[in-house]
Design a protein around this motif. Structure first.
Motif, short mmCIF file in Angstrom:
data_model
loop_
_atom_site.label_atom_id
_atom_site.label_comp_id
_atom_site.label_asym_id
_atom_site.label_seq_id
_atom_site.Cartn_x
_atom_site.Cartn_y
_atom_site.Cartn_z
N GLY A 58 0.67 -1.30 -0.19
CA GLY A 58 0.03 -0.05 -0.17
C GLY A 58 0.88 1.23 0.01
N GLU A 59 2.11 1.07 0.00
CA GLU A 59 2.93 2.54 -0.06
C GLU A 59 2.71 3.31 -1.21
OE1 GLU A 59 6.81 3.05 1.58
OE2 GLU A 59 7.03 0.84 1.79
N THR A 62 -0.37 5.28 -0.67
CA THR A 62 -0.52 6.29 0.39
C THR A 62 0.28 7.41 -0.23
OG1 THR A 62 0.55 4.64 1.67
CG2 THR A 62 0.93 6.80 2.55
N ILE B 240 3.49 2.40 6.30
CA ILE B 240 3.61 3.99 6.38
C ILE B 240 4.49 4.03 5.12
CG2 ILE B 240 4.46 5.91 7.75
CD1 ILE B 240 4.11 4.05 10.17
N MET B 254 1.33 8.26 7.16
CA MET B 254 0.24 8.22 6.39
C MET B 254 0.44 6.83 5.81
SD MET B 254 0.06 11.73 4.49
CE MET B 254 1.40 12.40 5.10
N ALA B 255 -0.67 6.07 5.41
CA ALA B 255 -0.61 4.42 5.08
C ALA B 255 -1.77 4.14 4.48
CB ALA B 255 -0.10 3.52 6.28
N GLU B 256 -1.69 3.10 3.79
CA GLU B 256 -3.17 2.66 3.34
C GLU B 256 -3.62 1.34 4.11
OE1 GLU B 256 -3.18 0.46 -0.21
OE2 GLU B 256 -5.42 0.29 -0.53
N GLU B 265 -4.75 7.87 8.63
CA GLU B 265 -3.61 8.94 9.16
C GLU B 265 -3.59 8.84 10.58
OE1 GLU B 265 -4.02 12.74 7.29
OE2 GLU B 265 -3.61 11.82 5.43
#
Ligand code: SF4
Ligand code: SF4
Ligand code: SF4
Lengths: 253, 369
Positions: A58-59, A62, B240, B254-256, B265
């Motif tokens: 997921g970076e 982001t 992150i 911040m990450a998914e 966040e």
């Protein structure tokens, strides 16, 4: 016969849907167009280089500016590119792929080394080539710029600054269009005194560009999206060709 | 006559693997020299003041000090603050030059055990995590020290943190920095750190950002499950990707969240980067002096990674611990013993034959069998 054991028994016409699968009735086949686009993408020489695998970290998402504003994520796009289900690909090409602004942040972040922005642009290319509605939709507002680029090699020209073209522009910008010709003439640089392109483009340059668009297949690609636009471009260029030939004859070149 | 003399074996590196190799060699009757470039024994875990050691969560002193004491009280020749500066290996003899403050010194050995270990990867190279920019972004070796000092105050303002986050796999599993492999212990150590925090300060919120949780074997229930069930350590599946400044000096991670598929966040007071392992400078230098082959991740190549893990591509050189790849302390200790018996037997056997010290795979393989 494979020497490997425990492989799934699949018939040729069955499609494996390993990572993400679209919703289909049992036994229903993927869309014919989806199949075509799917094999075009997998057959593209860039696919092997761009899509390596994914840790689902997921970076990429982001750092993605588009992900902040739309229901879009580069991680998802990479998963779509890896999915063996053609319908999943076609589905993403209907809207999602156009949210990306090609900033390449995802590539900078990806620890697996995928070229995510690159595979998104391959998908866009396929959307254009195959005349997908989504591509038409996206290119519609840009058709005037396209016409300029493909005939003059410059994207925006002074005479495009019209209320109907840039409706959301500062009203003052519009008010300046009245004496545009005079204003341009006042610029003390020869090539900028035109209003129908950003600067004066020589006919020979324009014709060479046109030849590149033709031979590289860009015109054909556009034809499936906007045949009228292509017609217009071809007309303008053939007029110029005639003019150019006359000039050559006249000056004995 | 030479057959009657004890095998002369050099152990390079005084960490867990080198200590255990030295003890076993000494007990078997070898003539052991242990060389260590630092002034103290115990290797990286002692030098960097690790706190508790998994899986039993014993303090590092309880785990390593008995080994250190055994070596110290034995007749193993200890050369502290000393490095190996030259090696000539031929005809079954290894001529070694030692260099220390006291000058140079030479000695001859029949075999060498390389136990020169690893270093923690330097997180400066991942600029998006802000290490070296934000004082409250620290790496997990620094956090070990903070834990063992029982001082969790934020480096930026000296106040106690209310929320701490861990980011796993920094400098591991990452093509961008050329570290493709997994560090093997990062997950376990980070979870252990979070548990240590929660046990002493239940009021501190702890979050671990992960791609995969790799708590091998018993670590799964001893650490991962326990952290979740008993201590309310929270886990977020996603990495992150950026850190920015938030209100009141906080750091916004911040990450998914890849399970919820949503951007997340979270403000933190402190972020800990779980850095990977790479071969230490000493490992690289010694391998070069000894003419050892390296493998693709930059560690020493064992002769056969599966069946001959402590043999190297040079017949009279053996290897133990993290010089061959990421490993936990108990595994390094086990390998030290393994290398000791292999080296000891090699010398005994080769004295009957004409040993060459040649760098040939086939030879070493034959000796190994
Ligand atoms: S290139 Fe596209 S997908 Fe990648 S970060 Fe930029 S906007 Fe997002
Ligand atoms: S950064 Fe790369 S590996 Fe991580 S989720 Fe995105 S595409 Fe996958
Ligand atoms: S052990 Fe955990 S932290 Fe270390 S690289 Fe592997 S998955 Fe990442």
């Amino acid at each position: 016969m494979s020497i490997l054991k425990n492989l799934p028994q699949r018939k040729d016409e069955q499609y494996p849907s390993m990572i993400i699968a679209g919703a289909r009735e049992h036994g229903e086949q993927p869309h014919e167009l989806a199949n075509k686009i799917f094999s075009e993408m997998r057959g593209d020489f860039r696919y092997k280089e761009f899509v390596l695998g994914c840790l689902n970290c997921g970076e990429c998402t982001t750092g993605c500016p588009a992900a902040r504003f739309y229901d879009f994520s580069p991680r998802e796009m990479l998963q779509v590119a890896m999915s063996d289900d053609p319908d999943v690909l076609l589905d993403a090409m209907q809207e999602k792929i156009w949210a990306c602004c090609q900033c390449y942040t995802c590539n900078m972040r990806c620890r697996f080394g995928n070229d995510i922005a690159g595979i998104i642009s391959v998908m866009r290319e396929l959307a254009v080539r195959n005349g997908l509605e989504s591509a038409k939709e996206v290119l519609k507002p840009a058709s005037r710029s396209l016409l300029k680029v493909m005939t003059h090699g410059t994207q925006v020209s002074p005479d495009m600054i019209q209320p109907d073209f840039f409706i959301d522009w500062d009203p003052k910008a519009v008010s300046k269009t009245g004496d545009l010709i005079a204003l341009r003439k006042a610029i003390p640089i020869d090539v900028l005194q035109v209003t129908d392109s950003s600067w004066e483009v020589s006919m020979q340059t324009a014709l060479e560009l046109a030849q590149i668009y033709e031979e590289s297949g860009v015109l054909d690609m556009l034809r499936s999206l906007d045949p009228d636009l292509v017609e217009m471009i071809v007309d303008i260029i053939s007029d110029w060709k005639d003019e150019f030939e006359e000039m050559k004859e006249k000056f004995g070149i | 006559m030479i057959c009657l003399a004890s095998p002369r074996i050099l152990v390079i590196g005084g960490g867990p693997a080198g200590l255990s190799a030295s003890i076993d060699l000494f007990e078997a009757g070898a003539d052991v020299v242990l060389v260590e470039k630092e002034d103290v024994l115990g290797g990286t875990p002692k030098k960097l003041h690790y706190s508790l050691i998994a899986p039993d969560l014993k303090p590092v002193e309880e785990v390593l000090d008995p080994l250190i004491r055994q070596v110290e009280s034995s007749a193993v020749t200890k050369k502290l603050g000393t490095v190996v500066s030259a090696i000539e290996n031929g005809n079954g003899h290894v001529n070694v030059t030692f260099t220390s403050n006291g000058g140079k010194e030479e000695a001859v050995f029949d075999a060498v055990i390389l136990a020169t270990g690893f270093t923690h990867w330097d997180p400066h190279k991942k600029y998006e995590y802000g290490y070296g920019v934000y004082p409250d972004v620290i790496d997990f070796k620094d956090f070990e020290k903070m834990l063992s000092d029982d001082n969790l105050a934020r480096p930026s303002n000296g106040k106690m943190p209310a929320r701490i986050g861990w980011l796993l796999c920094v400098g591991s599993r990452d093509r961008q920095v050329g570290k493709f492999y997994c560090c093997r212990v990062g997950c376990a150590v980070s979870i252990k750190q979070a548990m240590e925090v929660k046990k002493k300060h239940p009021e501190i919120d702890t979050y671990i950002y992960y791609m995969d949780i790799r708590t091998y074997g018993f670590w799964e229930d001893q650490l991962y499950w326990k952290a979740m069930e008993d201590l309310n350590v929270k886990f977020i599946r996603g990495r992150i990707g950026a850190i920015s400044k938030g209100d009141e000096g906080s750091l916004v991670a911040m990450a998914e969240d890849t399970i919820l598929q949503r951007p997340s966040e979270v403000p933190f007071d402190m972020l800990v980067l779980t850095t990977g392992m790479e071969a230490s400078q000493g490992t690289v230098e010694m391998a070069k002096l000894l003419g050892l082959e390296m493998e693709e991740h930059g560690f020493v190549r064992p002769l056969e990674a599966d069946s001959l893990p402590v043999h190297t591509t040079v017949e009279n050189v053996f290897v133990a611990g993290t010089a061959t790849g990421p490993k936990a302390i108990p595994d390094a200790i086990t390998e030290g013993s393994a290398a000791a018996i292999k080296a000891f037997n090699y010398v005994r056997r080769s004295r009957g034959k004409k040993a060459t010290g040649r760098s040939m795979k086939k030879d070493a393989r034959a000796y190994a069998e």
